[in-house]
Design a protein around this motif. Structure first.
Motif, short mmCIF file in Angstrom:
data_model
loop_
_atom_site.label_atom_id
_atom_site.label_comp_id
_atom_site.label_asym_id
_atom_site.label_seq_id
_atom_site.Cartn_x
_atom_site.Cartn_y
_atom_site.Cartn_z
N ASP A 121 0.90 -1.18 -0.39
CA ASP A 121 -0.48 -0.23 0.45
C ASP A 121 0.83 1.03 0.06
N SER A 147 -4.98 4.45 -2.23
CA SER A 147 -5.92 5.47 -2.09
C SER A 147 -5.98 6.65 -3.14
N THR A 203 -7.27 9.06 -3.25
CA THR A 203 -8.67 9.59 -2.21
C THR A 203 -7.32 10.48 -1.31
N LYS A 204 -5.97 10.61 -1.27
CA LYS A 204 -4.79 10.57 -0.34
C LYS A 204 -4.31 11.61 -1.70
C1 LIG Z 1 -7.11 5.84 3.36
C2 LIG Z 1 -6.18 4.57 2.95
C3 LIG Z 1 -7.08 4.08 2.66
C4 LIG Z 1 -8.26 3.53 2.18
O1 LIG Z 1 -8.86 4.30 1.22
P1 LIG Z 1 -10.31 4.89 0.97
O2 LIG Z 1 -10.04 5.88 -0.19
O3 LIG Z 1 -10.30 5.93 1.96
O4 LIG Z 1 -10.73 4.27 0.48
C5 LIG Z 1 -5.83 2.54 2.47
N1 LIG Z 1 -4.58 2.34 2.73
C6 LIG Z 1 -3.56 3.53 3.49
C7 LIG Z 1 -2.95 3.76 4.20
C8 LIG Z 1 -4.74 4.95 3.98
O5 LIG Z 1 -5.00 5.82 4.26
#
Ligand SMILES: *Cc1c(COP(=O)(O)O)cnc(C)c1O
Length: 407
Positions: free
Chosen positions: A189, A211, A213-214
């Motif tokens: 990850d 992700s 999203t980050k």
């Molecule tokens: C936020 C996060 C996720 C999950 O991602 P989402 O987009 O919120 O589903 C997975 N791994 C890590 C390390 C994260 O910080």
């Protein structure tokens, strides 16, 4: 061979791919990436439609199966990670769901670190247990525990580095070696480091989960996720699953994240620099017990982190407050967080705005006390996802808040 019109991209670095890769030419010659908001595609003939659905001919049919804007994001991210292909998903968690659905079946075994993201521990350790997948959780940093956990049925080793929230760093090359000797895959990850700091496949990982999203979005707007892997894994293992399961990325979100990638390099460097400055300053504060940040000399895996992450610590740090017991620690952390005015109390990370959170009651709140203890997430711990503000302004905010919260 490079033609006069198509550049030779083989020597490009991630920052260059971030600007230019994954832009199919359109009839308009647009310079910015096009956004194709469409769920379906008109087929030129019934014969072509049949061939496309059978996978015998290239061409879009329905956006659950593929969309040009989503493909642009996939191509760009794959180029940046140095993988042959990528497949986009609706969220980071759904990328992990897709990976597990694709790779695992009943009776298989997974090895994961204790300190994975809370929802990852739940998904693999609890949800997949319902389907007969067993998981052994081991130390993030003790390679011998990973080797000792290998079973004949082990299919997947899954690590996250640096971890959330304590920024523990694991040795990707050592884990890749263990996985491959066991005939298993290593997935990493790469949410915290991003391909700007760390490209896990260069250290032997087979799959990278994201992700989006980050940091890939980078401004806290949309949810997104992706798996980066070989062409074979993407087209033969993951694509058939997403086609049926449908955790597809929306074209609009793909477009936002695609544009986010363009500034990822400059953001990651600037935010990593800000995080280092803030971590060094936090170490000098009386109310602070411990600071967790890979860029600090005091971090237990500092050297490994610097080697694996291009000399940068990333932009997430955590710190614990001095307290006599867990109850007092929680009270001080809550009061400090409530007193912050500039740093926002928000469990997201990867934004250009600095976000703070109390992991023990939020991201790690659903874990059992034992799981939380294994992850080392104490009650006085505060996570800071450092943004692009002027650092003295953040220091003033945190100092004021600690004076109130730890009084
Ligand atoms: C936020 C996060 C996720 C999950 O991602 P989402 O987009 O919120 O589903 C997975 N791994 C890590 C390390 C994260 O910080």
């Amino acid at each position: 061979m490079s033609s006069p019109h198509l550049p030779d991209t083989s020597s490009w670095h991630a920052e260059t791919h971030a600007q230019h890769t994954g832009m199919p030419p359109s009839q308009y010659g647009e310079n910015a990436e096009a956004l194709f908001l469409t769920s379906g595609y008109v087929q030129p003939s019934a014969e072509v439609a049949a061939a496309r659905f059978a996978g015998e001919e290239e061409g879009y049919t329905y956006s659950r199966l593929g969309n040009p804007t989503v493909s642009s994001f996939e191509q760009r991210l794959a180029a940046m990670e140095g993988t042959q292909a990528a497949i986009a998903t609706s969220t980071g968690m759904s990328s992990i769901l897709l990976m597990c659905m694709g790779l695992l079946k009943s009776g298989d075994h997974v090895i994961c670190s204790h300190s994975m993201f809370g929802s990852t521990i739940k998904l693999i350790g609890t949800e997949f247990a319902k389907f007969g997948v067993t998981t052994t959780f081991v130390s993030q940093t003790d390679v011998s525990q990973w080797a000792a956990a290998v079973q004949p049925t082990t299919k997947l080793l899954f690590a996250e580095t640096p971890t959330n929230p304590l920024t523990d760093v694991c040795d990707i090359a050592a884990l890749a070696d263990i996985a491959h000797k066991a005939g298993a895959w290593l997935a990493v990850d790469n949410c915290f480091a991003t391909p700007i700091l760390q490209r896990p496949v260069e250290f032997g990982a087979d799959i990278v989960t994201h992700s989006g999203t980050k940091y890939l979005d980078g401004q806290g707007r949309v949810m997104a996720g992706a798996l980066c892997a070989s062409e074979e894994l993407v087209s033969e293992v993951f694509s058939p699953v997403i086609r049926s399961a449908g955790m597809t990325l929306s074209p609009f979100n793909a477009w936002v994240v695609l544009k986010g990638l363009e500034t990822l390099g400059i953001r990651m460097r600037a935010q990593s620099g800000n995080a280092l400055a803030l971590a060094q300053w936090l170490q000098t504060q009386d109310a602070v017990d411990q600071v967790f940040f890979p860029g600090l000399d005091s971090h237990p895996q500092h050297e490994l982190a610097m080697r694996q992450q291009g000399g940068l610590g990333g932009a997430v740090l955590s710190f614990s407050l001095k307290a006599n017991n867990a109850q007092e620690g929680r009270a001080k952390a809550f009061a400090t967080l409530n007193a912050m005015q500039l740093a926002k109390l928000c469990t997201n990370l990867g934004d250009t705005k600095t976000l703070v959170a109390h992991p023990a009651s939020t991201s790690h709140g659903r874990l059992s006390d034992a799981q939380r203890a294994n992850a080392g997430v104490g009650q006085s711990l505060i996570r800071v996802a450092v943004g692009l503000e002027h650092i003295p302004d953040l220091q003033n905010d945190i100092q004021r808040a600690m004076a109130i919260g730890c009084a």
